[in-house]
Scaffold this active site. Structure first.
Site, PDB file in Angstrom:
ATOM      1  N   TYR A  68      -0.304  -0.676  10.159  1.00 49.20           N
ATOM      2  CA  TYR A  68      -0.543  -1.298   8.853  1.00 49.20           C
ATOM      3  C   TYR A  68       0.677  -1.121   7.956  1.00 49.20           C
ATOM      4  CZ  TYR A  68      -2.839  -2.214   4.337  1.00 49.20           C
ATOM      5  OH  TYR A  68      -3.183  -2.707   3.098  1.00 49.20           O
TER       6      TYR A  68
ATOM      7  N   HIS B 288     -12.468   3.577   2.808  1.00 54.97           N
ATOM      8  CA  HIS B 288     -11.599   4.648   2.343  1.00 54.97           C
ATOM      9  C   HIS B 288     -12.435   5.824   1.843  1.00 54.97           C
ATOM     10  CE1 HIS B 288      -8.790   1.171   2.153  1.00 54.97           C
ATOM     11  NE2 HIS B 288      -7.950   2.074   2.606  1.00 54.97           N
TER      12      HIS B 288
ATOM     13  N   SER C 189       0.853  -1.188   0.000  1.00 53.78           N
ATOM     14  CA  SER C 189       0.000   0.000   0.000  1.00 53.78           C
ATOM     15  C   SER C 189       0.886   1.234   0.000  1.00 53.78           C
ATOM     16  CB  SER C 189      -0.878  -0.006   1.251  1.00 53.78           C
ATOM     17  OG  SER C 189      -1.324   1.295   1.546  1.00 53.78           O
ATOM     18  N   SER C 190       0.373   2.325  -0.572  1.00 58.04           N
ATOM     19  CA  SER C 190       1.178   3.545  -0.644  1.00 58.04           C
ATOM     20  C   SER C 190       1.413   4.174   0.733  1.00 58.04           C
ATOM     21  CB  SER C 190       0.514   4.564  -1.564  1.00 58.04           C
ATOM     22  OG  SER C 190      -0.803   4.847  -1.136  1.00 58.04           O
ATOM     23  N   CYS C 191       0.705   3.715   1.764  1.00 59.15           N
ATOM     24  CA  CYS C 191       0.907   4.290   3.103  1.00 59.15           C
ATOM     25  C   CYS C 191       2.242   3.858   3.718  1.00 59.15           C
ATOM     26  CB  CYS C 191      -0.235   3.902   4.036  1.00 59.15           C
ATOM     27  SG  CYS C 191      -0.196   2.180   4.540  1.00 59.15           S
TER      28      CYS C 191
ATOM     29  N   LYS D 157       3.224  -3.926   6.170  1.00 59.07           N
ATOM     30  CA  LYS D 157       3.462  -3.983   4.720  1.00 59.07           C
ATOM     31  C   LYS D 157       4.948  -3.821   4.381  1.00 59.07           C
ATOM     32  CE  LYS D 157      -0.588  -4.866   3.074  1.00 59.07           C
ATOM     33  NZ  LYS D 157      -0.796  -6.123   2.335  1.00 59.07           N
TER      34      LYS D 157
END
Length: 309
Positions: A137, A180, A108-110, A141
Site C-alpha cells: 500500500y 483500523h 497515507s502516513s504509512c 502511495k
C-alpha cells in the site's frame, strides 16, 4: 476554485471523500461530480479515460483507494498494490490529458520509513525501509506522490499531494478484521458493553503511539490547501499530537461507558512503534485542526450507533 467550478471527488462514498464532498457543499460549491464504483471502475483505464473526456472537470480530489488496517494490508498484498496503482495511474494521467487545472492526491502516513525519526517530516520520505505489513500500500502511495511531482515537472500540471495521519469519523469502516484500530475499538467496546462482557481484548502491547485526525478536519485542510498550495512534494496533515493505544482504548472505554477490564494480547503485532506527523509546514501555511480527540470520538460513536439502527 469558483463556486460553479466543475469539481470531481473520486471516492466520494468513503470516509475521506464524503467529508470533502460535505465540505464543498457547505462552502457553496454547486457543480460537484461523482460516480459510484458500480458505474465507474477507476481501475479500468478506458472507463476513466472516457469519463474524464466527457466530464472535463476543472478540479479533482483523488480520495479513491483500496484501504484497510494491518490485517487487510498484510493479507491482500497484491490487491493493495495493483488496485491502488491502477486507480491513481488512471486518474492522474487522464487528468493531465483532459486539462484538469488542479488535482489533489491523498496518500497515507504509512509511506514513511518504519524507523524514521519522530515526528515525521515530509523530507523523511524514501530514507529507509517501510513497515512490512503495509509495504505494498505504501509503495503505491509513494508512486502517486512521485507521479504528481513528475507530471508537474514534465508537463507543468498543478498536481499536489497531501499525507493525512490516521483518520476516523463519519462513514468509517467498523469491520473487526479489516478496519483500523480506532473504529475497531469503538465496535469492540460497544459490543462488550451490550453483552455485559467483563473484559475487552486489545491487539498488541498497547504501547505503540498513534495520532488521530477527525475526517472533517482533514476535509477542511484539503479545501484550504486546494486554494493556497501549489508546490511539488507532499504536505502532512495531522494534529501533531499522539497517544498510546492503551490511552486511546481508555478514552474510548470512557466515551462508550464500558465498565470492564482491558486485556492486551501481546502475541498480536504492534505495527510501527510510533507514527506522529510533523505538521509545522501546514501550521506555517496557516491551518490547524479544530476537533479534539475526545469530541471526535463522541461524534464517531454516534455515527457508529446510527449505522447499527
Amino acid at each position: 476554485m469558483e463556486k460553479n467550478s466543475k469539481i470531481y471527488v473520486a471516492g466520494h462514498r468513503g470516509m475521506v471523500g464524503s467529508a470533502i464532498y460535505r465540505k464543498l457543499q457547505k462552502e457553496g460549491f454547486t457543480n460537484l461530480i461523482t460516480k459510484t464504483s458500480d458505474k465507474l471502475d477507476l481501475r479500468n483505464q478506458q472507463e476513466v479515460a472516457d469519463f474524464l473526456s466527457v466530464e472535463k472537470p476543472e478540479y479533482v480530489f483523488l480520495a479513491a483507494a483500496k484501504v484497510g488496517g494491518i490485517v487487510a494490508n498484510n493479507t491482500y498484498r497484491a490487491d493493495f498494490l495493483y488496485e491502488n496503482l491502477a486507480i491513481q495511474n488512471n486518474v492522474i494521467h487522464q487528468s493531465y490529458v483532459n486539462g484538469v487545472k488542479k488535482l489533489m492526491f491523498l496518500g497515507s502516513s504509512c509511506i514513511y520509513p518504519k524507523l524514521a525519526p519522530q515526528p515525521l517530516k515530509e523530507e523523511y520520505l524514501l530514507t529507509g525501509l517501510l513497515e512490512d505489513t503495509n509495504e505494498p500500500y505504501a509503495i503505491a502511495k509513494i508512486a502517486g506522490i512521485k507521479m504528481c511531482d513528475a507530471y508537474r515537472a514534465q508537463y507543468g500540471c498543478n498536481f499536489i499531494s497531501v499525507m493525512p495521519t490516521n483518520l476516523y469519523g463519519y462513514n468509517d469502516n467498523y469491520h473487526l478484521q479489516n478496519s483500523h484500530v480506532l473504529p475497531a475499538l469503538i465496535r469492540k467496546f460497544d459490543e462488550a458493553k451490550k453483552t455485559n462482557a467483563t473484559e475487552v481484548v486489545i491487539w498488541g502491547s498497547g504501547t505503540p503511539m498513534r495520532e488521530f485526525l477527525f475526517a472533517d478536519d482533514l476535509a477542511d485542510a484539503c479545501y484550504f490547501l486546494m486554494q493556497t498550495y501549489n508546490e511539488p512534494n507532499l504536505t502532512n496533515i495531522g494534529t501533531g499530537v499522539d497517544l498510546t493505544i492503551k490511552d486511546l482504548a481508555l478514552l474510548i472505554k470512557e466515551v462508550i461507558g464500558f465498565n470492564g477490564d482491558l486485556t492486551f494480547d501481546s502475541s498480536k503485532p504492534d505495527g510501527t512503534p510510533r507514527k506522529l506527523m510533523d505538521v509545522s509546514k501546514l501550521h506555517a501555511l496557516g491551518w490547524k485542526h479544530q476537533i479534539d480527540l475526545k469530541e471526535g470520538l463522541k461524534l464517531a460513536y454516534q455515527d457508529y450507533l446510527s449505522r447499527e439502527e
